[in-house]
Design an enzyme around this catalytic site. Structure first.
Site, PDB file in Angstrom:
ATOM      1  N   LYS A 118      71.676  63.639  47.383  1.00 21.86           N
ATOM      2  CA  LYS A 118      72.874  63.895  48.194  1.00 21.86           C
ATOM      3  C   LYS A 118      72.685  65.055  49.169  1.00 21.86           C
ATOM      4  O   LYS A 118      73.233  65.040  50.268  1.00 21.86           O
ATOM      5  CB  LYS A 118      74.081  64.168  47.294  1.00 21.86           C
ATOM      6  CG  LYS A 118      74.602  62.894  46.649  1.00 21.86           C
ATOM      7  CD  LYS A 118      75.895  63.143  45.899  1.00 21.86           C
ATOM      8  CE  LYS A 118      76.369  61.871  45.218  1.00 21.86           C
ATOM      9  NZ  LYS A 118      77.413  62.115  44.241  1.00 21.86           N
ATOM     10  N   LYS A 200      71.655  50.981  44.465  1.00 18.64           N
ATOM     11  CA  LYS A 200      72.729  50.872  43.483  1.00 18.64           C
ATOM     12  C   LYS A 200      74.051  50.573  44.196  1.00 18.64           C
ATOM     13  O   LYS A 200      74.301  51.113  45.274  1.00 18.64           O
ATOM     14  CB  LYS A 200      72.815  52.239  42.768  1.00 18.64           C
ATOM     15  CG  LYS A 200      73.669  52.282  41.539  1.00 18.64           C
ATOM     16  CD  LYS A 200      73.800  53.722  41.067  1.00 18.64           C
ATOM     17  CE  LYS A 200      74.516  54.565  42.109  1.00 18.64           C
ATOM     18  NZ  LYS A 200      75.003  55.866  41.662  1.00 18.64           N
ATOM     19  N   LYS A 203      80.274  53.461  45.537  1.00 18.54           N
ATOM     20  CA  LYS A 203      81.651  53.545  46.039  1.00 18.54           C
ATOM     21  C   LYS A 203      81.685  53.933  47.504  1.00 18.54           C
ATOM     22  O   LYS A 203      82.513  53.459  48.258  1.00 18.54           O
ATOM     23  CB  LYS A 203      82.427  54.605  45.233  1.00 18.54           C
ATOM     24  CG  LYS A 203      82.879  54.115  43.873  1.00 18.54           C
ATOM     25  CD  LYS A 203      83.768  55.157  43.214  1.00 18.54           C
ATOM     26  CE  LYS A 203      82.967  56.035  42.307  1.00 18.54           C
ATOM     27  NZ  LYS A 203      83.508  57.322  41.979  1.00 18.54           N
TER      28      LYS A 203
HETATM   29  P1  TYM Z   1      81.131  58.003  39.318  1.00 13.69           P
HETATM   30  O1  TYM Z   1      82.512  58.281  39.768  1.00 13.69           O
HETATM   31  O2  TYM Z   1      80.044  57.955  40.360  1.00 13.69           O
HETATM   32  O3  TYM Z   1      81.065  56.619  38.565  1.00 13.69           O
HETATM   33  C1  TYM Z   1      81.943  56.314  37.519  1.00 13.69           C
HETATM   34  C2  TYM Z   1      81.239  55.529  36.442  1.00 13.69           C
HETATM   35  O4  TYM Z   1      80.711  54.300  36.963  1.00 13.69           O
HETATM   36  C3  TYM Z   1      79.326  54.199  36.663  1.00 13.69           C
HETATM   37  N1  TYM Z   1      78.661  53.516  37.792  1.00 13.69           N
HETATM   38  C4  TYM Z   1      77.955  52.388  37.680  1.00 13.69           C
HETATM   39  N2  TYM Z   1      77.656  51.626  36.617  1.00 13.69           N
HETATM   40  C5  TYM Z   1      76.906  50.517  36.848  1.00 13.69           C
HETATM   41  N3  TYM Z   1      76.456  50.154  38.076  1.00 13.69           N
HETATM   42  C6  TYM Z   1      76.743  50.898  39.161  1.00 13.69           C
HETATM   43  N4  TYM Z   1      76.300  50.535  40.364  1.00 13.69           N
HETATM   44  C7  TYM Z   1      77.521  52.079  38.989  1.00 13.69           C
HETATM   45  N5  TYM Z   1      77.975  53.030  39.843  1.00 13.69           N
HETATM   46  C8  TYM Z   1      78.668  53.912  39.082  1.00 13.69           C
HETATM   47  C9  TYM Z   1      78.846  55.632  36.531  1.00 13.69           C
HETATM   48  O5  TYM Z   1      77.665  55.715  35.768  1.00 13.69           O
HETATM   49  C10 TYM Z   1      80.024  56.282  35.861  1.00 13.69           C
HETATM   50  O6  TYM Z   1      79.984  56.070  34.457  1.00 13.69           O
HETATM   51  N6  TYM Z   1      79.421  62.262  37.406  1.00 13.69           N
HETATM   52  C11 TYM Z   1      80.286  61.132  37.147  1.00 13.69           C
HETATM   53  C12 TYM Z   1      81.721  61.524  36.840  1.00 13.69           C
HETATM   54  C13 TYM Z   1      81.895  62.526  35.747  1.00 13.69           C
HETATM   55  C14 TYM Z   1      81.751  62.262  34.377  1.00 13.69           C
HETATM   56  C15 TYM Z   1      82.080  63.507  33.716  1.00 13.69           C
HETATM   57  C16 TYM Z   1      81.383  61.148  33.633  1.00 13.69           C
HETATM   58  C17 TYM Z   1      82.286  63.823  35.888  1.00 13.69           C
HETATM   59  N7  TYM Z   1      82.400  64.417  34.669  1.00 13.69           N
HETATM   60  C18 TYM Z   1      82.017  63.613  32.337  1.00 13.69           C
HETATM   61  C19 TYM Z   1      81.337  61.274  32.243  1.00 13.69           C
HETATM   62  C20 TYM Z   1      81.644  62.484  31.613  1.00 13.69           C
HETATM   63  C21 TYM Z   1      80.296  60.242  38.358  1.00 13.69           C
HETATM   64  O7  TYM Z   1      80.035  60.663  39.440  1.00 13.69           O
HETATM   65  O8  TYM Z   1      80.733  59.001  38.132  1.00 13.69           O
END
Ligand code: TYM
Length: 337
Positions: A118, A200, A203
């Protein structure tokens, strides 16, 4: 502290971009499915969403935060079984992140692949982007979390959280932080872009590029368009271990959404031309998202209900987080307030 003998689960989604089927099958679907087995806490991680401030439009950010909370409910998270809240409503997240900041080696942060991807060569990135994993560690550790259900891309962040917790426990044994485990689904943990299966599903790309993702709130006609034009190849190979990346992505999605075994899926689609697989996947995706969209539409008319859930959720979350935070402060030698 857990309810009865149940282990605690914590997870979250950032309220940025357009939520897609990868977020659903990689994370939210498994949260909903395992709800009865754990003591669950699900957070909309709004503080993480401002680590790229250029992308924050305050009005949209506020709406998106509530949209993600409503989507949790629409995807089947039941507030009677799970705590749902907004990260910024529980001040302990920022406070614990500060303490953990002072204990997290900078070298560990520079090595994080998401930061490198990023930040690129942009020297004006915010400090929060580098610090992102520490705030995430605070999220998880504040709840004495045992399991963190996430997609594969979050594995390194959980490893970081584990390493940091171990370091804190060694330096200040009274902290007694629980070492969490990642919970990564066997299928659907890394859904790839439909338009480009080498990246991947994301969003932020989904926000600007039609055909990249299946959005959770997309109309059936858009879902159909995206899947039917998904990138495949000319090999006519619909076997999991032999398919090219585009077809493999469709097969994986079909597996999670249908619940069928790989053998059954291969028997149905191998050698049939990819059109049949794509059409069947359209049906599965539309059928999976239809009830989510119907519940979401109902929730948009009951803003007060959603806000009440978030208020109650924050209260419960705060009561747990405050205890862990106090334990950490005490272990480090802070004078109690
Ligand atoms: P985020 O918001 O990017 O994504 C949310 C969840 O979706 C999963 N994910 C995917 N799974 C499968 N295929 C994909 N293409 C895909 N894109 C996203 C992510 O693995 C995630 O589970 N850092 C985290 C948010 C966070 C968090 C936490 C998660 C902040 N604090 C504490 C767990 C525990 C994130 O950016 O997720």
């Amino acid at each position: 502290m857990t309810v009865g003998q149940k282990q605690r689960v914590f997870s979250g989604v950032q309220p940025t971009g357009k939520l897609h089927i990868g977020n659903y099958v990689g994370a939210i679907k498994q949260w909903a499915e395992h709800q009865d087995s754990y003591d669950n806490i699900f957070c909309v991680v709004d503080l993480h969403a401002v680590t790229i401030p250029e992308a924050v439009d305050p009005k949209q950010f506020r709406a998106k935060t509530l949209e993600v909370a409503a989507l949790y409910l629409a995807c089947g998270i039941d507030p009677a079984k799970s705590t749902i809240f907004l990260q910024s409503h529980v001040a302990e997240h920022s406070q614990a992140a500060w303490l953990l900041n002072c204990l997290a080696p900078l070298g560990w942060l520079y090595r994080m692949t998401q930061f490198k991807a990023k930040a690129g060569s942009n020297e004006s990135v915010g400090t929060g982007l580098l610090d992102y994993p520490v705030l995430m560690a605070a999220d998880i550790l504040l709840y004495d979390t045992h399991k963190v259900p996430v997609g594969e891309d979050q594995k390194q962040h959980i490893e970081f959280t584990r390493d940091l917790a171990q370091r804190v426990n060694t330096m200040f044994p009274g902290a007694g932080l629980v070492i969490p485990e990642p919970m990564i689904p066997p299928a659907g943990a890394r859904v790839m872009g439909l338009d480009d299966p080498t990246v991947k599903m994301s969003k932020s790309i989904a926000e600007t590029k039609k055909g990249h993702a299946i959005g959770l709130l997309d109309a059936p006609s858009d879902i159909k368009k995206a899947i039917m034009s998904a990138q495949t190849d000319s090999a006519n190979e619909a076997r999991f271990d032999h398919a090219g990346p585009g077809v493999r992505n469709l097969l994986d999605l079909y597996q999670v959404l249908s619940g069928q075994s790989r053998e059954e899926i291969e028997a149905e689609f191998h050698g049939q031309g990819y059109g049949k697989l794509k059409k069947a996947l359209v049906e599965r995706a539309v059928a999976a998202l239809e009830p989510v969209q119907a519940r979401y539409a109902g929730l948009t008319e009951s803003k007060d209900y959603l806000e009440a859930i978030l208020r109650q959720g924050a209260e419960r979350a705060r009561s747990i987080a405050a205890r862990t935070h106090a334990r950490l402060r005490d272990a480090m030698g802070f004078v109690a307030p």
